[in-house]
Design a protein around this motif. Structure first.
Motif, PDB file in Angstrom:
ATOM      1  N   ARG A   1      19.342   3.417  26.977  1.00  6.85           N
ATOM      2  CA  ARG A   1      18.399   2.845  26.011  1.00  6.85           C
ATOM      3  C   ARG A   1      17.961   1.518  26.607  1.00  6.85           C
ATOM      4  NH1 ARG A   1      21.647   3.424  20.416  1.00  6.85           N
ATOM      5  NH2 ARG A   1      23.266   2.493  21.670  1.00  6.85           N
ATOM      6  N   ALA A   2      16.736   1.514  27.059  1.00  6.96           N
ATOM      7  CA  ALA A   2      16.241   0.455  27.936  1.00  6.96           C
ATOM      8  C   ALA A   2      16.757  -0.934  27.637  1.00  6.96           C
ATOM      9  CB  ALA A   2      14.714   0.454  27.911  1.00  6.96           C
ATOM     10  N   LEU A   3      16.403  -1.505  26.493  1.00  8.24           N
ATOM     11  CA  LEU A   3      16.716  -2.907  26.268  1.00  8.24           C
ATOM     12  C   LEU A   3      18.139  -3.169  25.824  1.00  8.24           C
ATOM     13  CD1 LEU A   3      13.610  -4.667  24.773  1.00  8.24           C
ATOM     14  CD2 LEU A   3      14.611  -4.831  27.003  1.00  8.24           C
ATOM     15  N   VAL A   4      18.819  -2.140  25.293  1.00  8.88           N
ATOM     16  CA  VAL A   4      20.203  -2.367  24.889  1.00  8.88           C
ATOM     17  C   VAL A   4      21.053  -2.605  26.123  1.00  8.88           C
ATOM     18  CG1 VAL A   4      22.140  -1.405  23.581  1.00  8.88           C
ATOM     19  CG2 VAL A   4      19.821  -0.968  22.840  1.00  8.88           C
ATOM     20  N   SER A   5      20.531  -2.238  27.308  1.00 10.60           N
ATOM     21  CA  SER A   5      21.256  -2.499  28.550  1.00 10.60           C
ATOM     22  C   SER A   5      21.099  -3.948  28.988  1.00 10.60           C
ATOM     23  CB  SER A   5      20.756  -1.573  29.657  1.00 10.60           C
ATOM     24  OG  SER A   5      19.425  -1.911  30.004  1.00 10.60           O
ATOM     25  N   GLU A   6      20.328  -4.732  28.258  1.00 10.01           N
ATOM     26  CA  GLU A   6      20.109  -6.130  28.607  1.00 10.01           C
ATOM     27  C   GLU A   6      20.624  -7.008  27.470  1.00 10.01           C
ATOM     28  OE1 GLU A   6      19.049  -7.280  31.345  1.00 10.01           O
ATOM     29  OE2 GLU A   6      18.067  -5.610  32.354  1.00 10.01           O
ATOM     30  N   PRO A   7      21.870  -7.472  27.558  1.00 11.92           N
ATOM     31  CA  PRO A   7      22.429  -8.298  26.481  1.00 11.92           C
ATOM     32  C   PRO A   7      21.572  -9.522  26.173  1.00 11.92           C
ATOM     33  CG  PRO A   7      24.128  -7.684  28.054  1.00 11.92           C
ATOM     34  CD  PRO A   7      22.830  -7.248  28.648  1.00 11.92           C
ATOM     35  N   ALA A   8      20.998 -10.126  27.207  1.00 15.88           N
ATOM     36  CA  ALA A   8      20.183 -11.326  26.991  1.00 15.88           C
ATOM     37  C   ALA A   8      18.934 -10.998  26.187  1.00 15.88           C
ATOM     38  CB  ALA A   8      19.787 -11.942  28.334  1.00 15.88           C
ATOM     39  N   LEU A   9      18.317  -9.872  26.508  1.00 20.80           N
ATOM     40  CA  LEU A   9      17.098  -9.477  25.811  1.00 20.80           C
ATOM     41  C   LEU A   9      17.413  -9.087  24.365  1.00 20.80           C
ATOM     42  CD1 LEU A   9      14.248  -9.515  26.576  1.00 20.80           C
ATOM     43  CD2 LEU A   9      14.469  -7.279  27.639  1.00 20.80           C
ATOM     44  N   LEU A  10      18.556  -8.467  24.177  1.00 21.74           N
ATOM     45  CA  LEU A  10      18.982  -8.104  22.833  1.00 21.74           C
ATOM     46  C   LEU A  10      19.130  -9.358  21.970  1.00 21.74           C
ATOM     47  CD1 LEU A  10      19.996  -5.886  20.880  1.00 21.74           C
ATOM     48  CD2 LEU A  10      22.281  -6.262  21.800  1.00 21.74           C
ATOM     49  N   ARG A  11      19.747 -10.374  22.511  1.00 16.87           N
ATOM     50  CA  ARG A  11      19.933 -11.628  21.770  1.00 16.87           C
ATOM     51  C   ARG A  11      18.600 -12.302  21.491  1.00 16.87           C
ATOM     52  NH1 ARG A  11      24.813 -15.516  23.419  1.00 16.87           N
ATOM     53  NH2 ARG A  11      23.617 -16.711  21.914  1.00 16.87           N
ATOM     54  N   SER A  12      17.676 -12.172  22.430  1.00 21.40           N
ATOM     55  CA  SER A  12      16.349 -12.767  22.238  1.00 21.40           C
ATOM     56  C   SER A  12      15.629 -12.124  21.056  1.00 21.40           C
ATOM     57  CB  SER A  12      15.519 -12.594  23.513  1.00 21.40           C
ATOM     58  OG  SER A  12      14.274 -13.221  23.387  1.00 21.40           O
ATOM     59  N   VAL A  13      15.695 -10.800  20.965  1.00 20.28           N
ATOM     60  CA  VAL A  13      15.048 -10.085  19.865  1.00 20.28           C
ATOM     61  C   VAL A  13      15.714 -10.421  18.532  1.00 20.28           C
ATOM     62  CG1 VAL A  13      14.554  -7.787  18.921  1.00 20.28           C
ATOM     63  CG2 VAL A  13      14.188  -8.239  21.338  1.00 20.28           C
ATOM     64  N   GLN A  14      17.021 -10.662  18.568  1.00 26.52           N
ATOM     65  CA  GLN A  14      17.743 -11.014  17.337  1.00 26.52           C
ATOM     66  C   GLN A  14      17.213 -12.311  16.719  1.00 26.52           C
ATOM     67  OE1 GLN A  14      21.865 -11.172  18.486  1.00 26.52           O
ATOM     68  NE2 GLN A  14      22.041  -8.962  18.696  1.00 26.52           N
ATOM     69  N   GLN A  15      16.594 -13.160  17.535  1.00 27.83           N
ATOM     70  CA  GLN A  15      16.094 -14.456  17.054  1.00 27.83           C
ATOM     71  C   GLN A  15      14.759 -14.341  16.314  1.00 27.83           C
ATOM     72  OE1 GLN A  15      17.868 -17.328  17.219  1.00 27.83           O
ATOM     73  NE2 GLN A  15      19.484 -16.007  18.025  1.00 27.83           N
TER      74      GLN A  15
ATOM     75  N   LEU B   1      18.115  -1.229  16.761  1.00 28.92           N
ATOM     76  CA  LEU B   1      17.251  -0.163  16.248  1.00 28.92           C
ATOM     77  C   LEU B   1      15.826  -0.326  16.773  1.00 28.92           C
ATOM     78  CD1 LEU B   1      18.431  -0.158  12.507  1.00 28.92           C
ATOM     79  CD2 LEU B   1      19.153   1.398  14.333  1.00 28.92           C
ATOM     80  N   LEU B   2      15.344  -1.567  16.754  1.00 28.01           N
ATOM     81  CA  LEU B   2      13.990  -1.838  17.251  1.00 28.01           C
ATOM     82  C   LEU B   2      13.881  -1.539  18.739  1.00 28.01           C
ATOM     83  CD1 LEU B   2      13.282  -5.158  15.344  1.00 28.01           C
ATOM     84  CD2 LEU B   2      11.928  -3.060  15.128  1.00 28.01           C
ATOM     85  N   LEU B   3      14.926  -1.903  19.487  1.00 25.84           N
ATOM     86  CA  LEU B   3      14.873  -1.753  20.933  1.00 25.84           C
ATOM     87  C   LEU B   3      14.966  -0.293  21.371  1.00 25.84           C
ATOM     88  CD1 LEU B   3      16.961  -4.866  21.999  1.00 25.84           C
ATOM     89  CD2 LEU B   3      14.492  -4.565  21.991  1.00 25.84           C
ATOM     90  N   GLN B   4      15.563   0.531  20.556  1.00 24.70           N
ATOM     91  CA  GLN B   4      15.560   1.959  20.870  1.00 24.70           C
ATOM     92  C   GLN B   4      14.148   2.529  20.747  1.00 24.70           C
ATOM     93  OE1 GLN B   4      18.724   4.363  18.976  1.00 24.70           O
ATOM     94  NE2 GLN B   4      19.713   2.431  18.511  1.00 24.70           N
ATOM     95  N   ARG B   5      13.399   1.993  19.795  1.00 22.96           N
ATOM     96  CA  ARG B   5      12.035   2.490  19.540  1.00 22.96           C
ATOM     97  C   ARG B   5      10.996   1.776  20.398  1.00 22.96           C
ATOM     98  NH1 ARG B   5       7.745   3.907  19.364  1.00 22.96           N
ATOM     99  NH2 ARG B   5       6.420   4.674  17.662  1.00 22.96           N
TER     100      ARG B   5
ATOM    101  N   GLU C   1       4.499   1.342  12.114  1.00 22.04           N
ATOM    102  CA  GLU C   1       5.538   1.720  13.086  1.00 22.04           C
ATOM    103  C   GLU C   1       6.812   0.909  12.857  1.00 22.04           C
ATOM    104  OE1 GLU C   1       3.109   3.120  17.062  1.00 22.04           O
ATOM    105  OE2 GLU C   1       3.194   0.973  16.612  1.00 22.04           O
ATOM    106  N   LEU C   2       6.654  -0.375  12.569  1.00 25.16           N
ATOM    107  CA  LEU C   2       7.806  -1.231  12.311  1.00 25.16           C
ATOM    108  C   LEU C   2       8.517  -0.820  11.019  1.00 25.16           C
ATOM    109  CD1 LEU C   2       6.228  -4.680  13.250  1.00 25.16           C
ATOM    110  CD2 LEU C   2       8.011  -3.487  14.536  1.00 25.16           C
ATOM    111  N   GLU C   3       7.739  -0.509  10.008  1.00 26.84           N
ATOM    112  CA  GLU C   3       8.311  -0.107   8.719  1.00 26.84           C
ATOM    113  C   GLU C   3       9.195   1.126   8.862  1.00 26.84           C
ATOM    114  OE1 GLU C   3       5.063   0.435   6.050  1.00 26.84           O
ATOM    115  OE2 GLU C   3       4.833  -1.720   5.619  1.00 26.84           O
ATOM    116  N   ALA C   4       8.806   2.034   9.745  1.00 25.28           N
ATOM    117  CA  ALA C   4       9.569   3.268   9.940  1.00 25.28           C
ATOM    118  C   ALA C   4      10.955   2.985  10.518  1.00 25.28           C
ATOM    119  CB  ALA C   4       8.809   4.209  10.868  1.00 25.28           C
ATOM    120  N   VAL C   5      11.100   1.836  11.159  1.00 26.63           N
ATOM    121  CA  VAL C   5      12.379   1.501  11.797  1.00 26.63           C
ATOM    122  C   VAL C   5      13.225   0.569  10.935  1.00 26.63           C
ATOM    123  CG1 VAL C   5      13.468   0.504  13.854  1.00 26.63           C
ATOM    124  CG2 VAL C   5      11.329   1.775  14.079  1.00 26.63           C
ATOM    125  N   VAL C   6      12.600  -0.471  10.366  1.00 30.14           N
ATOM    126  CA  VAL C   6      13.379  -1.516   9.683  1.00 30.14           C
ATOM    127  C   VAL C   6      13.033  -1.702   8.199  1.00 30.14           C
ATOM    128  CG1 VAL C   6      13.825  -2.792  11.803  1.00 30.14           C
ATOM    129  CG2 VAL C   6      11.775  -3.300  10.477  1.00 30.14           C
TER     130      VAL C   6
END
Length: 215
Positions: free
Chosen positions: A151-165, A176-180, A194-199
């Protein structure tokens, strides 16, 4: 040590499991927090880079003082972003004094440049984060739980933390967002539906509003 190109944005030879640090950080709390836990090599002339984690991955560190002083940090970020040889991770001191300036650097880094941004409360916290990033990069793929998941971005801990912000996201919704949407660019271009369908609608509104702000 292989010399860095004149503009400071080319690849640097970094020994496995080491960090190459800009000489200006020698004796700092940040450097002291890493010493004994990882091997630090100090080099002159690394501007605009503060730390090289690998030959193609680097840290750009924005201190509380730099953030409060204005937009001087932007040139450094743009130089690295415009280089096709380096992946830059931006680490920002988000403190009580600099917190009011954080949304501006977040918008510029994430929206305008599409770079990863990670806030820290202190240089000691930053030292722990940087060590973690190096450890993730130096793991063998078979032993790295992030890389085992395709799962592309879940392999990047730094990017995951960035999206969390991003407002409305947090630790639960980010994966969930990064899988989509496996990149900041794809996430920023996602429609409200598209966002509503995920979150769900409430979080989707906040995320969509964040990416729709004037830059």
């Amino acid at each position: 040590m292989e010399s860095n190109p004149p503009d400071g944005t080319g690849p640097m030879h970094v020994p496995f499991g080491h960090i190459v640090a800009n000489e200006k950080w020698r004796g700092s709390q940040l450097a002291q927090g890493m010493q004994g836990k990882i091997k630090l090599v100090f080099e002159d002339g690394l501007t605009p880079v503060d730390f090289y984690l690998s030959s193609k991955s680097c840290i750009l560190y924005i201190t509380e003082a730099e953030l409060v002083a204005g937009n001087g940090y932007r040139k450094r970020l743009v130089r690295v972003r415009n280089s096709n040889k380096l992946q830059g991770i931006v680490v920002v001191e988000k403190t009580q004094m600099s917190e009011q300036y954080f949304p501006a650097v977040q918008k510029f880094t994430v929206l305008d440049l599409g770079m990863v941004l990670l806030p820290v409360a202190s240089q000691m916290e930053a030292s722990c984060l940087i060590i973690q990033l190096v450890q993730e990069q130096t793991r063998e793929p078979s032993k790295n739980p992030f890389l085992r998941k395709k799962r592309a971005l879940v392999s990047e801990p730094a990017l995951l933390r960035s999206v969390q912000q991003i407002p409305g996201v947090g630790k639960v919704k980010a994966p969930l967002l990064l899988q989509r949407f496996p990149s900041i660019q794809q996430l920023s271009n996602a429609s409200l539906r598209e966002l509503e369908a995920v979150v769900g609608p409430a979080a989707a509104q906040r995320i969509h509003a964040f990416f729709s702000q004037p830059r």
